[in-house]
Design a protein around this motif. Structure first.
Motif, PDB file in Angstrom:
ATOM      1  N   ILE A   1       5.779   0.859  -2.479  1.00  0.00           N
ATOM      2  CA  ILE A   1       5.344  -0.351  -2.831  1.00  0.00           C
ATOM      3  C   ILE A   1       4.377  -0.962  -1.726  1.00  0.00           C
ATOM      4  N   PHE A   2       4.888  -0.666  -0.337  1.00  0.00           N
ATOM      5  CA  PHE A   2       4.085  -0.920   0.832  1.00  0.00           C
ATOM      6  C   PHE A   2       2.831  -0.326   0.781  1.00  0.00           C
ATOM      7  N   LEU A   3       2.605   1.088   0.335  1.00  0.00           N
ATOM      8  CA  LEU A   3       1.247   1.685   0.508  1.00  0.00           C
ATOM      9  C   LEU A   3       0.475   1.015  -0.657  1.00  0.00           C
ATOM     10  N   PHE A   4       1.017   0.741  -1.696  1.00  0.00           N
ATOM     11  CA  PHE A   4       0.259   0.329  -2.929  1.00  0.00           C
ATOM     12  C   PHE A   4      -0.374  -1.018  -2.337  1.00  0.00           C
ATOM     13  N   LEU A   5       0.324  -1.923  -1.770  1.00  0.00           N
ATOM     14  CA  LEU A   5      -0.098  -3.006  -1.281  1.00  0.00           C
ATOM     15  C   LEU A   5      -1.150  -2.991  -0.323  1.00  0.00           C
ATOM     16  N   LEU A   6      -0.884  -2.111   0.625  1.00  0.00           N
ATOM     17  CA  LEU A   6      -1.664  -2.028   1.870  1.00  0.00           C
ATOM     18  C   LEU A   6      -3.032  -1.293   1.387  1.00  0.00           C
ATOM     19  N   PHE A   7      -3.162  -0.300   0.444  1.00  0.00           N
ATOM     20  CA  PHE A   7      -4.431   0.161   0.126  1.00  0.00           C
ATOM     21  C   PHE A   7      -5.025  -0.463  -0.930  1.00  0.00           C
ATOM     22  N   SER A   8      -4.295  -1.437  -1.739  1.00  0.00           N
ATOM     23  CA  SER A   8      -5.053  -2.306  -2.618  1.00  0.00           C
ATOM     24  C   SER A   8      -5.699  -3.446  -1.830  1.00  0.00           C
ATOM     25  N   GLY A   9      -5.053  -3.870  -0.935  1.00  0.00           N
ATOM     26  CA  GLY A   9      -5.827  -5.052  -0.001  1.00  0.00           C
ATOM     27  C   GLY A   9      -6.985  -4.213   0.848  1.00  0.00           C
ATOM     28  N   ILE A  10      -6.936  -3.111   1.082  1.00  0.00           N
ATOM     29  CA  ILE A  10      -7.991  -2.498   1.917  1.00  0.00           C
ATOM     30  C   ILE A  10      -9.250  -2.229   0.884  1.00  0.00           C
ATOM     31  N   TYR A  11      -8.876  -1.880  -0.483  1.00  0.00           N
ATOM     32  CA  TYR A  11      -9.769  -1.618  -1.203  1.00  0.00           C
ATOM     33  C   TYR A  11     -10.585  -2.926  -1.574  1.00  0.00           C
ATOM     34  N   LEU A  12      -9.778  -3.687  -2.020  1.00  0.00           N
ATOM     35  CA  LEU A  12     -10.600  -5.219  -2.297  1.00  0.00           C
ATOM     36  C   LEU A  12     -11.351  -5.854  -1.249  1.00  0.00           C
ATOM     37  N   MET A  13     -10.914  -5.739  -0.163  1.00  0.00           N
ATOM     38  CA  MET A  13     -11.639  -6.083   0.918  1.00  0.00           C
ATOM     39  C   MET A  13     -13.151  -5.139   0.950  1.00  0.00           C
ATOM     40  N   THR A  14     -12.974  -3.956   0.889  1.00  0.00           N
ATOM     41  CA  THR A  14     -14.135  -3.022   0.809  1.00  0.00           C
ATOM     42  C   THR A  14     -14.830  -3.879   0.023  1.00  0.00           C
TER      43      THR A  14
ATOM     44  N   GLY B   1       0.167  13.613  -2.527  1.00  0.00           N
ATOM     45  CA  GLY B   1      -0.067  12.312  -2.317  1.00  0.00           C
ATOM     46  C   GLY B   1       0.831  11.851  -1.104  1.00  0.00           C
ATOM     47  N   PHE B   2       1.245  10.652  -1.245  1.00  0.00           N
ATOM     48  CA  PHE B   2       2.253  10.064  -0.024  1.00  0.00           C
ATOM     49  C   PHE B   2       3.945  10.295  -0.379  1.00  0.00           C
ATOM     50  N   SER B   3       4.357   9.254   0.143  1.00  0.00           N
ATOM     51  CA  SER B   3       5.820   9.353   0.065  1.00  0.00           C
ATOM     52  C   SER B   3       6.245   8.842  -1.241  1.00  0.00           C
ATOM     53  N   ASP B   4       7.226   9.695  -1.826  1.00  0.00           N
ATOM     54  CA  ASP B   4       8.081   8.985  -3.079  1.00  0.00           C
ATOM     55  C   ASP B   4       9.082   8.066  -2.888  1.00  0.00           C
ATOM     56  N   HIS B   5       9.405   7.479  -1.652  1.00  0.00           N
ATOM     57  CA  HIS B   5      10.237   6.666  -1.795  1.00  0.00           C
ATOM     58  C   HIS B   5       9.876   5.291  -2.298  1.00  0.00           C
ATOM     59  N   PRO B   6      10.671   4.533  -3.043  1.00  0.00           N
ATOM     60  CA  PRO B   6      10.112   3.438  -3.844  1.00  0.00           C
ATOM     61  C   PRO B   6       9.656   2.394  -2.721  1.00  0.00           C
TER      62      PRO B   6
ATOM     63  N   LEU C   1      -4.340   4.724  -5.928  1.00  0.00           N
ATOM     64  CA  LEU C   1      -3.753   3.689  -6.228  1.00  0.00           C
ATOM     65  C   LEU C   1      -2.821   4.029  -7.624  1.00  0.00           C
ATOM     66  N   SER C   2      -3.456   4.474  -8.567  1.00  0.00           N
ATOM     67  CA  SER C   2      -2.695   4.918  -9.884  1.00  0.00           C
ATOM     68  C   SER C   2      -1.393   5.925  -9.533  1.00  0.00           C
ATOM     69  N   ASP C   3      -1.859   6.899  -8.759  1.00  0.00           N
ATOM     70  CA  ASP C   3      -0.800   7.792  -8.622  1.00  0.00           C
ATOM     71  C   ASP C   3       0.420   7.452  -7.500  1.00  0.00           C
ATOM     72  N   ILE C   4       0.213   6.476  -6.812  1.00  0.00           N
ATOM     73  CA  ILE C   4       1.354   5.844  -5.891  1.00  0.00           C
ATOM     74  C   ILE C   4       2.510   5.555  -6.843  1.00  0.00           C
ATOM     75  N   ILE C   5       1.904   4.875  -7.727  1.00  0.00           N
ATOM     76  CA  ILE C   5       3.210   4.369  -8.611  1.00  0.00           C
ATOM     77  C   ILE C   5       3.511   5.085  -9.877  1.00  0.00           C
ATOM     78  N   ARG C   6       2.766   6.211 -10.253  1.00  0.00           N
ATOM     79  CA  ARG C   6       3.181   7.320 -11.102  1.00  0.00           C
ATOM     80  C   ARG C   6       4.181   8.205 -10.795  1.00  0.00           C
ATOM     81  N   GLU C   7       4.785   8.644 -11.627  1.00  0.00           N
ATOM     82  CA  GLU C   7       5.860   9.957 -11.201  1.00  0.00           C
ATOM     83  C   GLU C   7       5.013  11.207 -11.356  1.00  0.00           C
ATOM     84  N   TRP C   8       4.340  11.398 -12.385  1.00  0.00           N
ATOM     85  CA  TRP C   8       3.479  12.458 -12.110  1.00  0.00           C
ATOM     86  C   TRP C   8       1.858  12.389 -11.673  1.00  0.00           C
ATOM     87  N   LYS C   9       1.503  12.975 -10.876  1.00  0.00           N
ATOM     88  CA  LYS C   9       0.470  12.745 -10.325  1.00  0.00           C
ATOM     89  C   LYS C   9      -0.503  13.797 -10.332  1.00  0.00           C
TER      90      LYS C   9
END
Length: 328
Positions: free
Chosen positions: A53-66, A44-49, A110-118
């Motif tokens: 959080i930024f990526l989760f909010l960004l991609f959640s917003g994009i998906y909801l708009m889709t 996935g993407f970066s593991d820095h908290p 989106l679930s993998d962004i906030i999980r430790e093991w993807k």
């Protein structure tokens, strides 16, 4: 007190123990001392908290708009009888495909962004790849069908209802889905029938063909050829249908004497042509390049564009300059 090199090495080994244990638990040993993968780990993407959080909010917003924009287009089409025409019927199907296309990767991402093991199972990875590729290939056929619809409307307006009937639209939709998912089945089988006995870490945020194939420990030449042929047959052939249709459209538009008439004819095709350019451009760049030119980190960036961003912006593209179709 400064740490000795030996102490530093010991600390690094201890930090790697959970990762090694997880890799082993995602594999199964055979009698030939080979380790065959039963699960994959999506890096996935970066593991820095803060970035997570930024990526989760960004991609959640994009998906909801889709979801919102495409569902709005479908709802508007169903409610307004004036939009019950072949072109808007195809647009409605494209919006449904875009919802499924984006959903096939968004939920897991989106679930993998906030999980430790993807992690994802081998079967789950194959299913995700099959659905994602099936939706993308189906969209190629639908865009070609829309190009034919625009050709009939501009080049043969008097015979439009005869050329594009409701029955033909249903056949084109069914044929697009059958052709798309049959092609996807061929591609998915050609990749996932290989042995995966090495690393199980996919440097991507979903199970796409190139990064999964890169993990195989068997000869992948045949799969590369099969994937390339399917890409040519579906992508290039459908693109040729679009180009030929627009060749006739341009010739017909140039024959229109009034500037207002030419502008009106062009506006009916501009949104479709923009969507075709975005979708085919990113898809051909991703899948029709030789493997030697692939960079998995760069491919991740390109994948975000065609798997996440394009399904969101297409409803807006279709509604721009369209007096009949206005998004709420």
């Amino acid at each position: 007190m400064s740490r000795t090199p030996r102490h530093t090495s010991t600390m690094l080994q201890l930090q790697m123990l959970p990762l090694k244990a997880h890799v082993i638990s995602s594999s199964v040993a055979t009698g030939k001392n080979n380790i065959f993968v039963t699960k994959f780990i999506l890096l996935g993407f970066s593991d820095h908290p803060p970035i997570k959080i930024f990526l989760f909010l960004l991609f959640s917003g994009i998906y909801l708009m889709t979801l919102a924009w495409n569902l709005s287009l479908i709802t508007l089409n169903r409610m307004d009888s004036y939009l019950h025409t072949p072109m808007y019927f195809i647009l409605c199907n494209l919006s449904f495909i875009d919802i499924c296309y984006a959903s096939s990767t968004a939920w897991k991402m989106l679930s993998d962004i906030i999980r430790e093991w993807k992690t994802i199972s081998f079967f789950g990875c194959a299913v995700q790849c099959f659905v994602f590729c099936g939706m993308g290939l189906t969209e190629c056929f639908l865009l070609a069908a829309m190009a034919y619809d625009r050709y009939a409307a501009i080049c043969n307006p008097l015979f439009y209802t005869a050329l594009i009937s409701h029955t033909l639209c249903l056949k084109m939709m069914a044929g697009s889905q059958v052709g798309g998912f049959l092609s996807s089945l061929i591609e998915t089988y050609s990749v996932y029938h290989h042995d995966f006995c090495g690393s199980n870490m996919i440097n991507h945020f979903f199970c796409d063909l190139p990064p999964v194939l890169a993990l195989s420990c068997s000869d992948t030449f045949t799969s590369q050829v099969v994937t390339f042929i399917v890409g040519v047959v579906v992508g290039v052939v459908s693109a040729l249908v679009v180009l030929i249709s627009y060749g006739y459209i341009v010739a017909a538009v140039l024959k229109i004497s009034s500037a207002k008439g030419r502008t009106k004819a062009f506006n009916t095709c501009a949104s479709h042509l923009t969507a075709v350019t975005l979708f085919y451009g990113s898809g051909l760049f991703m899948y029709m390049r030789p493997n030697s030119s692939h960079s998995l980190n760069w491919d991740k960036v390109v994948s975000i564009f065609y798997a996440v961003v394009i399904p969101m912006v297409k409803p807006g593209i279709y509604s721009l300059g369209n007096r009949r179709l206005k998004m709420p």
